[in-house]
Enzyme design. Structure first.
Site, PDB file in Angstrom:
ATOM      1  CG  HIS A 157      -7.034   0.334   1.805  1.00 37.42           C
ATOM      2  ND1 HIS A 157      -7.375   0.586   2.927  1.00 37.42           N
ATOM      3  CD2 HIS A 157      -6.027   1.105   1.764  1.00 37.42           C
ATOM      4  CE1 HIS A 157      -6.628   1.435   3.693  1.00 37.42           C
ATOM      5  NE2 HIS A 157      -5.641   1.743   2.980  1.00 37.42           N
ATOM      6  CE  LYS A 208       1.871  -6.250   7.104  1.00 40.79           C
ATOM      7  NZ  LYS A 208       3.283  -6.475   6.681  1.00 40.79           N
TER       8      LYS A 208
END
Length: 935
Positions: free
Chosen positions: A150, A587
């Site tokens: 990614h 996160k």
């Protein structure tokens, strides 16, 4: 010609380079877009500088008004100017890093470069380590760098190649012996390159495919790492001989590369078994081309006559077989190279490589090509051995030795591809297959422990069915096809080509046993009598959330207690790899809690592994930004818990770090030096026995208690904002460019795991990317200031303890230093402009007020702990770079805010959206280049 931009450094070489690039870019803008565009860019730059120079400043209103008045086409041109300038300046800074490194080495003379393998081996030697001790350490060292799938770094390969050409020209212009005509010619070529870049799309107009990402990864492999890795090995060998003249002549393969590109299917529907096959095929074709070129370069050089240089019987026999087996060219090569045995052998090698590549392209049998990379390596070894036995070792140790090392490192697959998939996908596939293989119909709803027991029993059963053709849903067929593809690849390209299967969001032993069950079903695991099992996959759990990290030791303990899994592990050499996720844990719980629980989890997991008698390899899923585990790799390695490396380290390399670490051979070499240096020294603290250890950190219990308490406070404060504040989600989706990042062509992977607006379903990369773009880098520091303030308060004693922890504990120093960088890159003035996009004033004021207060609190406490007057005082180069970049990033932020406002005001079917989206893509690229951070 008016200069577009001034210098970004007071140092003469970089100053001159940036001035030159600014002049050339200004010329290109005036020529290609017109003098009025250059004048507008210069005016915006001056207003941005004035805004930074004095607060309050009328320039802020002027800049805001000018940006609001620009047409989409005018915005696009201004964005191109600033974005391209940052690309050029980043290349210039790369060259400056190389120049300063070389200058440092020149001043050092023959002394080892600091933070190099030679420096590490020299330190061990000074502490009394023997050659055998160091050799044993190297033999247990296994460093793996993983190119992930990614890449938030949005440069196209075309742009990478163009910037590389610019860098080469800048290097040539530094030569002190240039004649005036040569300097003029090089400057003109640089001028042409800048014009071409202005005429080139800096970002892709179409969404990148998985194979586009594969191609970008191949760029770094082909142009830099193929040549750099052998040099690093030569350095280590030279260092050993420097301090231990009687050490063996070679060193083991202690550093390797692998890739997720084309293999990471977690949440990416575009990564299919066929795409992975194509990826492996491209890898094979590209490495074969590199070998062909290397052999072609050797053929003219190896002109030794057999009347002057002898040949071993083994090489002569090999050549006789070549003449028979390669009938299509045998006679011609013999006539072409009479009495030049070595040249003739190399010509046959070149022919076999070409036939191997052709067979790869057509899918045919290799015929006169190589059946395997082992045969290629054996041919090279025959030449080297023959030369060495006939007074030609100096020849064998040259380019031929480099090629032999490359053949050992890269095989016929270039780099192995690793497979990653979400645990739920495998569980669903087995649940569908359950009725046809004797598992309960309600298998999916059984408790995890019962599922694990049933799977373990079936895995070693003698009559386990072959399931390659089973499965009714597309998802299950995809899972089985993936395992079938792995088996096929191992048969055709060797077992190392694909041998790792990572399980995302692993929560229990059953998630790993599911994969082993599927491996048994597809022939990748085969139980045998008397412990003679065959297992062809490393099965790797990925612990990602705070809860997963907390439960990871129990999960691993239960897994290692399972007799079936231990049989598999024994077949894999009793080595278990465990991946720990920096991104999702951040996160989930914020910067401090994530960092601390990653540290604690490693220590506890290592204890579990040692108790079970297995070797543990940690795989660190670090990103480029602080919020995803970024920061200096060398410092991060030394900050790991003592005794957890044991020579084994695996880390992801992703996003913009690929460009900054691997686009230039000298920088790549220096980075790899530092990684090896850190791993050797950190690993030397494990099991040292009576030998002195180079790194000994006495971590006091009260320090750990302090950070444990602060992590809990930070976790509570972070969760209260991100998951407990009802205004947070509206603020996030309106104040950040997350909607643009989700919709634009940044990468092949969807931005969300599921189509919801929940933070839990948003991928970590766009989460961090969005905060970075708007200069509110919440994932890099939020919660730290409050935790420090609540824990230490007004206590001078506790502040003194924090200062001691910072000075003496590498882990805590890394925690503070990395947060300080994120704080320095954050900007409340710019962030407030993005906050102005939030329609509800109450939402805007509540959330932005919390962010602003936490940033100020964190900045205050980091300065108190480090003893600095301003952020980054102890990193003056970075401090200077950020200060001088800020006035040129600001216009990009102003324009991005304007674009977001206009885009959100337009109906979805408006034809203007396409032009705004194009400009938004460019703004994202430019801010990323300016910040040198994405996600």
């Amino acid at each position: 010609m008016q200069k577009l931009l001034p210098t970004i450094s007071a140092r003469a070489p970089i100053s001159q380079t940036v001035h030159l690039l600014g002049d050339l870019l200004g010329e290109a803008i005036a020529l290609q877009a017109g003098p009025d565009v250059l004048e507008r860019v210069e005016r915006i730059r001056q207003r941005s500088k004035a805004m930074r120079a004095a607060q309050p400043s009328p320039a802020l209103a002027q800049l805001s008004e000018e940006c609001a008045a620009l047409t989409p086409d005018a915005i696009w041109l201004v964005l191109r100017a600033f974005s391209l300038w940052f690309q050029l300046v980043n290349s210039a800074e790369q060259r400056e890093i190389v120049r300063r490194s070389r200058e440092q080495q020149r001043l050092l003379g023959d002394a080892p470069h600091p933070e190099s393998p030679a420096a590490a081996i020299g330190r061990l030697h000074a502490l009394g380590w023997s050659a055998a001790d160091v050799g044993d350490l190297l033999s247990h060292t296994a460093i793996t760098l993983v190119f992930t799938a990614h890449p938030t770094e949005a440069r196209r390969r075309t742009v990478l190649e163009a910037l590389a050409a610019v860098g080469e020209l800048l290097t040539d212009l530094e030569r002190p012996d240039l004649l005036p005509g040569e300097r003029s010619a090089l400057t003109n070529e640089l001028r042409r390159r800048v014009v071409i870049l202005w005429q080139t799309d800096l970002v892709s107009r179409a969404q990148p495919t998985v194979l586009d990402e594969v191609d970008q990864g191949l760029y770094f492999l082909e142009t830099v790492l193929f040549g750099t890795l052998p040099t690093l090995y030569d350095d280590v060998r030279g260092a050993l001989h420097r301090y231990y003249p009687d050490a063996p002549g070679d060193v083991p393969e202690f550093l390797r590369l692998t890739s997720w590109r084309g293999g990471d299917r977690d949440g990416n529907p575009f990564v299919t078994p066929d795409v992975t096959r194509d990826t492996l095929r491209q890898h094979r074709l590209h490495v074969l081309e590199r070998y062909e070129q290397a052999v072609a370069d050797l053929i003219p050089v190896f002109s030794q006559s057999s009347t002057l240089v002898g040949v071993t019987p083994e090489l002569a026999d090999s050549l006789a077989r070549d003449r028979i087996e390669c009938r299509s060219v045998g006679a011609a090569l013999s006539r072409r190279n009479p009495l030049e045995t070595y040249r003739e052998k190399l010509s046959f090698i070149a022919h076999r490589l070409a036939r191997t590549r052709r067979a790869t392209q057509t899918g045919e049998r290799p015929g006169e090509g190589y059946a395997s990379a082992d045969a290629f390596r054996a041919d090279l070894d025959l030449i080297a051995e023959s030369l060495s036995r006939h007074h030609g070792r100096v020849v064998a140790d040259g380019d031929l030795a480099v090629l032999r090392r490359q053949a050992r490192l890269f095989g016929f697959y270039f780099v192995p591809v690793e497979i990653r998939q979400h645990a739920a996908v495998q569980r669903a596939a087995v649940a569908e297959l359950a009725p046809s293989v004797g598992l309960p119909d309600a298998f999916a709803s059984l408790p995890a422990a019962e599922r694990a027991a049933l799977l373990a029993e079936q895995i070693v059963a003698p009559d386990f069915p072959n399931l390659l053709r089973h499965g009714t849903t597309e998802a299950t067929r995809d899972v089985l096809d993936t395992f079938a593809m792995i088996r096929e690849t191992q048969q055709t390209m060797g077992r190392k080509a694909v041998s790792t299967y990572l399980v995302s969001m692993a929560t229990g032993p059953d998630d790993l046993l599911v994969v082993l069950w599927l491996a048994r079903a597809t022939g990748l695991y085969r139980p045998g009598p008397h412990g003679q099992d065959v297992s062809r996959l490393d099965i790797v759990p990925l612990f990602e959330t705070i809860e997963d990290l907390q439960q990871a030791p129990d999960t691993l303990s239960a897994l290692l207690a399972d007799p079936t899994y231990r049989r598999h592990l024994r077949a894999r050499g009793d080595v278990q790899e465990v991946m720990i996720g920096y991104s999702d844990s951040n996160k989930d719980g914020g910067y401090v809690a994530s960092t601390w629980w990653l540290y604690r989890a490693q220590r506890e997991l290592m204890r579990v592994a040692r108790d079970a008698g297995i070797r543990l390899r940690f795989f660190h899923g670090r990103g480029g930004s602080i919020g995803r585990g970024g920061g200096p790799t060398h410092q991060a390695i030394l900050a790991q818990p003592a005794g957890t490396l044991e020579g084994e380290l695996k880390i992801t390399e992703q996003g913009e770090v690929l460009f900054y670490k691997y686009a230039e051979p000298s920088i790549a070499h220096r980075y790899l030096e530092q990684v090896v240096h850190a791993v050797l020294l950190a690993s030397a603290t494990t099991g040292c026995g009576a030998r002195p250890c180079p790194i000994e950190v006495d971590v006091l219990p009260q320090w750990e208690q302090a950070i444990d308490e602060m992590a809990a406070l930070a976790f509570e404060h972070y969760r209260a904002l991100v998951y407990g504040c009802d205004a947070f989600l509206p603020f996030f989706f309106e104040a950040t460019p997350i909607d643009a990042l989700s919709a634009l062509n940044i990468g092949s992977r969807p931005a969300r795991r599921r189509d919801t607006r929940r933070v839990e379903d948003l991928r970590a990369i766009p989460w961090v990317f969005a905060w970075t773009q708007c200069r509110m880098i919440v994932p890099g520091w939020y919660g730290l200031g409050t935790a420090l303030d609540r824990w230490a308060g007004e206590s001078q004693e506790r502040l003194s303890m924090l200062q001691a922890m910072y000075t003496e504990w590498p882990f805590f120093a890394s925690l503070i230093d990395n947060a300080e960088v994120a704080v320095a890159k954050s900007d409340l003035a710019i962030g407030s402009r993005y906050a102005g996009l939030v329609e509800d004033a109450d939402v805007r004021e509540r959330v932005f007020g919390m962010i602003a207060e936490e940033l100020r609190c964190t900045a205050t406490w980091t300065l108190a702990i480090t003893g600095a007057r301003e952020p980054l005082d102890h990193q003056p180069d970075l401090q200077r770079s950020l200060r001088l970049r800020d006035p040129y990033i600001d216009p990009l932020n102003f324009l991005q805010v304007e674009l977001l406002r206009r885009r959100r005001d337009l109906p979805h079917d408006s034809p203007e959206r396409a032009r705004l989206d194009e400009a938004l893509r460019l703004s994202i690229n430019g801010i990323a280049a300016g910040m040198r951070n994405t996600g």
